[in-house]
Design a protein around this motif. Structure first.
Motif, PDB file in Angstrom:
ATOM      1  N   UNK A   4      -8.957 -18.852   2.300  1.00  0.00           N
ATOM      2  CA  UNK A   4      -9.758 -18.471   1.147  1.00  0.00           C
ATOM      3  C   UNK A   4     -10.665 -17.292   1.450  1.00  0.00           C
ATOM      4  N   UNK A   5     -11.374 -17.328   2.571  1.00  0.00           N
ATOM      5  CA  UNK A   5     -12.264 -16.223   2.911  1.00  0.00           C
ATOM      6  C   UNK A   5     -11.488 -14.947   3.189  1.00  0.00           C
ATOM      7  N   UNK A   6     -10.363 -15.036   3.848  1.00  0.00           N
ATOM      8  CA  UNK A   6      -9.563 -13.850   4.130  1.00  0.00           C
ATOM      9  C   UNK A   6      -9.021 -13.224   2.854  1.00  0.00           C
ATOM     10  N   UNK A   7      -8.594 -14.051   1.904  1.00  0.00           N
ATOM     11  CA  UNK A   7      -8.025 -13.525   0.668  1.00  0.00           C
ATOM     12  C   UNK A   7      -9.082 -12.899  -0.232  1.00  0.00           C
ATOM     13  N   UNK A   9     -11.644 -11.081   0.700  1.00  0.00           N
ATOM     14  CA  UNK A   9     -12.244  -9.859   1.232  1.00  0.00           C
ATOM     15  C   UNK A   9     -11.843  -8.632   0.428  1.00  0.00           C
ATOM     16  N   UNK A  10     -10.564  -8.469   0.197  1.00  0.00           N
ATOM     17  CA  UNK A  10     -10.099  -7.281  -0.520  1.00  0.00           C
ATOM     18  C   UNK A  10      -8.616  -7.455  -0.822  1.00  0.00           C
ATOM     19  N   UNK A  11      -8.189  -6.959  -1.988  1.00  0.00           N
ATOM     20  CA  UNK A  11      -6.769  -7.097  -2.317  1.00  0.00           C
ATOM     21  C   UNK A  11      -5.908  -6.214  -1.418  1.00  0.00           C
ATOM     22  N   UNK A  12      -6.497  -5.215  -0.781  1.00  0.00           N
ATOM     23  CA  UNK A  12      -5.739  -4.340   0.115  1.00  0.00           C
ATOM     24  C   UNK A  12      -5.842  -4.790   1.565  1.00  0.00           C
ATOM     25  N   UNK A  13      -6.455  -5.922   1.783  1.00  0.00           N
ATOM     26  CA  UNK A  13      -6.587  -6.470   3.123  1.00  0.00           C
ATOM     27  C   UNK A  13      -5.198  -6.840   3.641  1.00  0.00           C
ATOM     28  N   UNK A  14      -4.815  -6.314   4.805  1.00  0.00           N
ATOM     29  CA  UNK A  14      -3.471  -6.620   5.338  1.00  0.00           C
ATOM     30  C   UNK A  14      -3.240  -8.116   5.549  1.00  0.00           C
ATOM     31  N   UNK A  15      -4.288  -8.849   5.896  1.00  0.00           N
ATOM     32  CA  UNK A  15      -4.130 -10.287   6.107  1.00  0.00           C
ATOM     33  C   UNK A  15      -3.804 -10.967   4.786  1.00  0.00           C
ATOM     34  N   UNK A  16      -4.492 -10.575   3.709  1.00  0.00           N
ATOM     35  CA  UNK A  16      -4.221 -11.200   2.418  1.00  0.00           C
ATOM     36  C   UNK A  16      -2.823 -10.841   1.922  1.00  0.00           C
ATOM     37  N   UNK A  18      -0.265 -10.315   3.874  1.00  0.00           N
ATOM     38  CA  UNK A  18       0.636 -11.143   4.679  1.00  0.00           C
ATOM     39  C   UNK A  18       0.677 -12.565   4.132  1.00  0.00           C
ATOM     40  N   UNK A  19      -0.494 -13.134   3.817  1.00  0.00           N
ATOM     41  CA  UNK A  19      -0.544 -14.487   3.261  1.00  0.00           C
ATOM     42  C   UNK A  19       0.218 -14.553   1.940  1.00  0.00           C
ATOM     43  N   UNK A  20       0.009 -13.553   1.090  1.00  0.00           N
ATOM     44  CA  UNK A  20       0.681 -13.553  -0.213  1.00  0.00           C
ATOM     45  C   UNK A  20       2.192 -13.504  -0.044  1.00  0.00           C
ATOM     46  N   UNK A  21       2.658 -12.683   0.878  1.00  0.00           N
ATOM     47  CA  UNK A  21       4.105 -12.596   1.125  1.00  0.00           C
ATOM     48  C   UNK A  21       4.661 -13.918   1.642  1.00  0.00           C
ATOM     49  N   UNK A  22       3.904 -14.589   2.526  1.00  0.00           N
ATOM     50  CA  UNK A  22       4.352 -15.878   3.035  1.00  0.00           C
ATOM     51  C   UNK A  22       4.399 -16.924   1.924  1.00  0.00           C
ATOM     52  N   UNK A  23       3.392 -16.925   1.064  1.00  0.00           N
ATOM     53  CA  UNK A  23       3.347 -17.888  -0.038  1.00  0.00           C
ATOM     54  C   UNK A  23       4.502 -17.647  -1.006  1.00  0.00           C
ATOM     55  N   UNK A  24       4.777 -16.384  -1.310  1.00  0.00           N
ATOM     56  CA  UNK A  24       5.899 -16.065  -2.209  1.00  0.00           C
ATOM     57  C   UNK A  24       7.232 -16.506  -1.598  1.00  0.00           C
ATOM     58  N   UNK A  25       7.409 -16.286  -0.298  1.00  0.00           N
ATOM     59  CA  UNK A  25       8.651 -16.680   0.369  1.00  0.00           C
ATOM     60  C   UNK A  25       8.808 -18.199   0.334  1.00  0.00           C
ATOM     61  N   UNK A  26       7.726 -18.924   0.592  1.00  0.00           N
ATOM     62  CA  UNK A  26       7.795 -20.385   0.546  1.00  0.00           C
ATOM     63  C   UNK A  26       8.091 -20.878  -0.866  1.00  0.00           C
TER      64      UNK A  26
END
Length: 53
Positions: A4-7, A9-16, A18-26
């Motif tokens: 939650x805190x990582x997401x 921070x910013x929509x252009x945050x590389x970590x967010x 990465x998380x979004x891509x993982x969630x979409x794949x799942x």
């Protein structure tokens, strides 16, 4: 991991990203594929004939 805190921070945050891509794949793996109109129609026909038999 603190998703939650990582997401937040910013929509252009590389970590967010990465998380979004993982969630979409799942989600694609978990969600059942949508049946086509023809498949739904065939199921209704089969069920209707089964009820009359």
């Amino acid at each position: 991991m603190d998703y939650e805190n990582d997401l937040e921070l910013c929509e252009y945050n590389p970590i967010s990203v990465q998380y979004e891509n993982e969630i979409r794949a799942l989600a694609q793996i978990i969600e059942p594929p949508a049946k086509s109109f023809f498949q739904r129609l065939m199921k209704k026909i089969i069920l209707a004939h089964g009820a009359n038999a």
